[in-house]
Design a protein around this motif. Structure first.
Motif, PDB file in Angstrom:
ATOM      1  N   THR A  18       0.826  -1.201   0.000  1.00  9.30           N
ATOM      2  CA  THR A  18       0.000   0.000   0.000  1.00  9.30           C
ATOM      3  C   THR A  18       0.859   1.249   0.000  1.00  9.30           C
ATOM      4  O   THR A  18       0.594   2.201  -0.734  1.00  9.30           O
ATOM      5  CB  THR A  18      -0.934   0.008   1.226  1.00  9.30           C
ATOM      6  OG1 THR A  18      -1.742  -1.170   1.196  1.00  9.30           O
ATOM      7  CG2 THR A  18      -1.819   1.230   1.250  1.00  9.30           C
ATOM      8  N   VAL A  19       1.905   1.256   0.804  1.00  6.90           N
ATOM      9  CA  VAL A  19       2.812   2.404   0.864  1.00  6.90           C
ATOM     10  C   VAL A  19       3.530   2.583  -0.474  1.00  6.90           C
ATOM     11  O   VAL A  19       3.636   3.703  -0.987  1.00  6.90           O
ATOM     12  CB  VAL A  19       3.820   2.243   2.023  1.00  6.90           C
ATOM     13  CG1 VAL A  19       4.911   3.289   1.946  1.00  6.90           C
ATOM     14  CG2 VAL A  19       3.108   2.318   3.359  1.00  6.90           C
ATOM     15  N   GLU A  20       3.998   1.503  -1.061  1.00  8.20           N
ATOM     16  CA  GLU A  20       4.677   1.588  -2.353  1.00  8.20           C
ATOM     17  C   GLU A  20       3.751   2.133  -3.435  1.00  8.20           C
ATOM     18  O   GLU A  20       4.162   2.949  -4.265  1.00  8.20           O
ATOM     19  CB  GLU A  20       5.218   0.217  -2.759  1.00  8.20           C
ATOM     20  CG  GLU A  20       6.416  -0.223  -1.944  1.00  8.20           C
ATOM     21  CD  GLU A  20       6.844  -1.648  -2.268  1.00  8.20           C
ATOM     22  OE1 GLU A  20       6.439  -2.180  -3.324  1.00  8.20           O
ATOM     23  OE2 GLU A  20       7.581  -2.219  -1.450  1.00  8.20           O
ATOM     24  N   ASP A  21       2.491   1.707  -3.433  1.00  2.00           N
ATOM     25  CA  ASP A  21       1.521   2.217  -4.408  1.00  2.00           C
ATOM     26  C   ASP A  21       1.294   3.716  -4.211  1.00  2.00           C
ATOM     27  O   ASP A  21       1.186   4.469  -5.183  1.00  2.00           O
ATOM     28  CB  ASP A  21       0.190   1.474  -4.294  1.00  2.00           C
ATOM     29  CG  ASP A  21       0.261   0.048  -4.805  1.00  2.00           C
ATOM     30  OD1 ASP A  21       1.238  -0.278  -5.511  1.00  2.00           O
ATOM     31  OD2 ASP A  21      -0.659  -0.728  -4.497  1.00  2.00           O
ATOM     32  N   ALA A  22       1.208   4.148  -2.957  1.00  4.60           N
ATOM     33  CA  ALA A  22       0.996   5.571  -2.674  1.00  4.60           C
ATOM     34  C   ALA A  22       2.193   6.399  -3.127  1.00  4.60           C
ATOM     35  O   ALA A  22       2.034   7.496  -3.672  1.00  4.60           O
ATOM     36  CB  ALA A  22       0.738   5.773  -1.185  1.00  4.60           C
ATOM     37  N   ILE A  23       3.390   5.887  -2.919  1.00  2.69           N
ATOM     38  CA  ILE A  23       4.599   6.591  -3.356  1.00  2.69           C
ATOM     39  C   ILE A  23       4.630   6.694  -4.878  1.00  2.69           C
ATOM     40  O   ILE A  23       4.914   7.766  -5.434  1.00  2.69           O
ATOM     41  CB  ILE A  23       5.861   5.891  -2.821  1.00  2.69           C
ATOM     42  CG1 ILE A  23       5.949   6.067  -1.305  1.00  2.69           C
ATOM     43  CG2 ILE A  23       7.107   6.421  -3.508  1.00  2.69           C
ATOM     44  CD1 ILE A  23       7.027   5.235  -0.656  1.00  2.69           C
ATOM     45  N   ARG A  27       4.560  10.214  -6.925  1.00  2.00           N
ATOM     46  CA  ARG A  27       5.645  10.553  -7.863  1.00  2.00           C
ATOM     47  C   ARG A  27       5.116  10.792  -9.264  1.00  2.00           C
ATOM     48  O   ARG A  27       5.635  11.633  -9.990  1.00  2.00           O
ATOM     49  CB  ARG A  27       6.699   9.449  -7.870  1.00  2.00           C
ATOM     50  CG  ARG A  27       7.559   9.473  -6.641  1.00  2.00           C
ATOM     51  CD  ARG A  27       8.664   8.452  -6.709  1.00  2.00           C
ATOM     52  NE  ARG A  27       9.524   8.569  -5.540  1.00  2.00           N
ATOM     53  CZ  ARG A  27      10.296   7.608  -5.095  1.00  2.00           C
ATOM     54  NH1 ARG A  27      10.356   6.455  -5.736  1.00  2.00           N
ATOM     55  NH2 ARG A  27      11.034   7.793  -4.025  1.00  2.00           N
ATOM     56  N   SER A  28       4.083  10.077  -9.667  1.00  2.59           N
ATOM     57  CA  SER A  28       3.538  10.267 -11.010  1.00  2.59           C
ATOM     58  C   SER A  28       2.811  11.603 -11.136  1.00  2.59           C
ATOM     59  O   SER A  28       2.665  12.124 -12.235  1.00  2.59           O
ATOM     60  CB  SER A  28       2.591   9.121 -11.373  1.00  2.59           C
ATOM     61  OG  SER A  28       1.390   9.203 -10.637  1.00  2.59           O
ATOM     62  N   GLN A  29       2.359  12.162 -10.025  1.00  2.00           N
ATOM     63  CA  GLN A  29       1.641  13.438 -10.042  1.00  2.00           C
ATOM     64  C   GLN A  29       2.571  14.637  -9.874  1.00  2.00           C
ATOM     65  O   GLN A  29       2.135  15.774 -10.037  1.00  2.00           O
ATOM     66  CB  GLN A  29       0.571  13.458  -8.950  1.00  2.00           C
ATOM     67  CG  GLN A  29      -0.525  12.449  -9.192  1.00  2.00           C
ATOM     68  CD  GLN A  29      -1.479  12.337  -8.020  1.00  2.00           C
ATOM     69  OE1 GLN A  29      -1.251  12.892  -6.950  1.00  2.00           O
ATOM     70  NE2 GLN A  29      -2.564  11.609  -8.217  1.00  2.00           N
ATOM     71  N   MET A  30       3.835  14.382  -9.555  1.00  4.40           N
ATOM     72  CA  MET A  30       4.780  15.478  -9.369  1.00  4.40           C
ATOM     73  C   MET A  30       5.112  16.130 -10.702  1.00  4.40           C
ATOM     74  O   MET A  30       5.174  15.468 -11.729  1.00  4.40           O
ATOM     75  CB  MET A  30       6.067  14.965  -8.718  1.00  4.40           C
ATOM     76  CG  MET A  30       5.909  14.588  -7.275  1.00  4.40           C
ATOM     77  SD  MET A  30       7.413  13.900  -6.575  1.00  4.40           S
ATOM     78  CE  MET A  30       8.512  15.284  -6.682  1.00  4.40           C
ATOM     79  N   ARG A  31       5.312  17.416 -10.658  1.00  2.75           N
ATOM     80  CA  ARG A  31       5.724  18.139 -11.859  1.00  2.75           C
ATOM     81  C   ARG A  31       7.186  17.828 -12.147  1.00  2.75           C
ATOM     82  O   ARG A  31       7.944  17.455 -11.272  1.00  2.75           O
ATOM     83  CB  ARG A  31       5.556  19.632 -11.655  1.00  2.75           C
ATOM     84  CG  ARG A  31       4.117  20.056 -11.477  1.00  2.75           C
ATOM     85  CD  ARG A  31       4.053  21.560 -11.348  1.00  2.75           C
ATOM     86  NE  ARG A  31       2.732  22.006 -11.013  1.00  2.75           N
ATOM     87  CZ  ARG A  31       1.859  22.468 -11.894  1.00  2.75           C
ATOM     88  NH1 ARG A  31       2.197  22.548 -13.159  1.00  2.75           N
ATOM     89  NH2 ARG A  31       0.676  22.863 -11.522  1.00  2.75           N
ATOM     90  N   SER A  32       7.561  18.033 -13.376  1.00  2.00           N
ATOM     91  CA  SER A  32       8.955  17.856 -13.752  1.00  2.00           C
ATOM     92  C   SER A  32       9.311  18.951 -14.745  1.00  2.00           C
ATOM     93  O   SER A  32       8.454  19.677 -15.220  1.00  2.00           O
ATOM     94  CB  SER A  32       9.181  16.472 -14.352  1.00  2.00           C
ATOM     95  OG  SER A  32       8.414  16.335 -15.528  1.00  2.00           O
ATOM     96  N   PRO A  55      11.623  20.770  -8.985  1.00  2.00           N
ATOM     97  CA  PRO A  55      11.383  20.624 -10.424  1.00  2.00           C
ATOM     98  C   PRO A  55       9.961  21.033 -10.798  1.00  2.00           C
ATOM     99  O   PRO A  55       9.007  20.693 -10.105  1.00  2.00           O
ATOM    100  CB  PRO A  55      11.597  19.134 -10.682  1.00  2.00           C
ATOM    101  CG  PRO A  55      12.405  18.657  -9.529  1.00  2.00           C
ATOM    102  CD  PRO A  55      12.023  19.521  -8.369  1.00  2.00           C
ATOM    103  N   GLY A  56       9.832  21.791 -11.875  1.00  2.00           N
ATOM    104  CA  GLY A  56       8.514  22.199 -12.348  1.00  2.00           C
ATOM    105  C   GLY A  56       7.861  23.268 -11.502  1.00  2.00           C
ATOM    106  O   GLY A  56       6.646  23.453 -11.570  1.00  2.00           O
TER     107      GLY A  56
END
Length: 87
Positions: A18-23, A27-32, A55-56
């Motif tokens: 569950t923690v890995e999925d949340a991470i 990370r996929s929602q972070m800007r770059s 970043p971003g």
């Protein structure tokens, strides 16, 4: 052969997954990317150090602080108060 019993580490494995999925989701929602040179809210210059650290980045420190403050107060009280429970 299925025994019907979970292994000793089954609960911890589920928590870890569950923690890995949340991470991964966060990370996929972070800007770059390089980010903006000027704040999109107040048009203030965003320092190079902030653009490298975040970043971003799109907001200056002051606008980001106000944005975070506004977002923090937009929730609801999950626990409720005694008054709301008595009505």
């Amino acid at each position: 052969m299925a025994t019907g019993w979970a292994g000793d580490s089954a609960v911890q494995d589920q928590i870890d997954a569950t923690v890995e999925d949340a991470i991964k989701r966060a990370r996929s929602q972070m800007r770059s990317g390089p980010g903006l040179t000027h704040c999109e809210e107040c048009d203030a210059v965003i320092p190079e150090a902030r653009r490298q650290a975040v970043p971003g980045v799109r907001l200056c420190v002051a606008c980001q602080a106000q944005h975070d403050h506004d977002a923090a107060g937009s929730g609801y009280n999950r626990r409720g108060s005694k008054d709301s429970q008595l009505r």
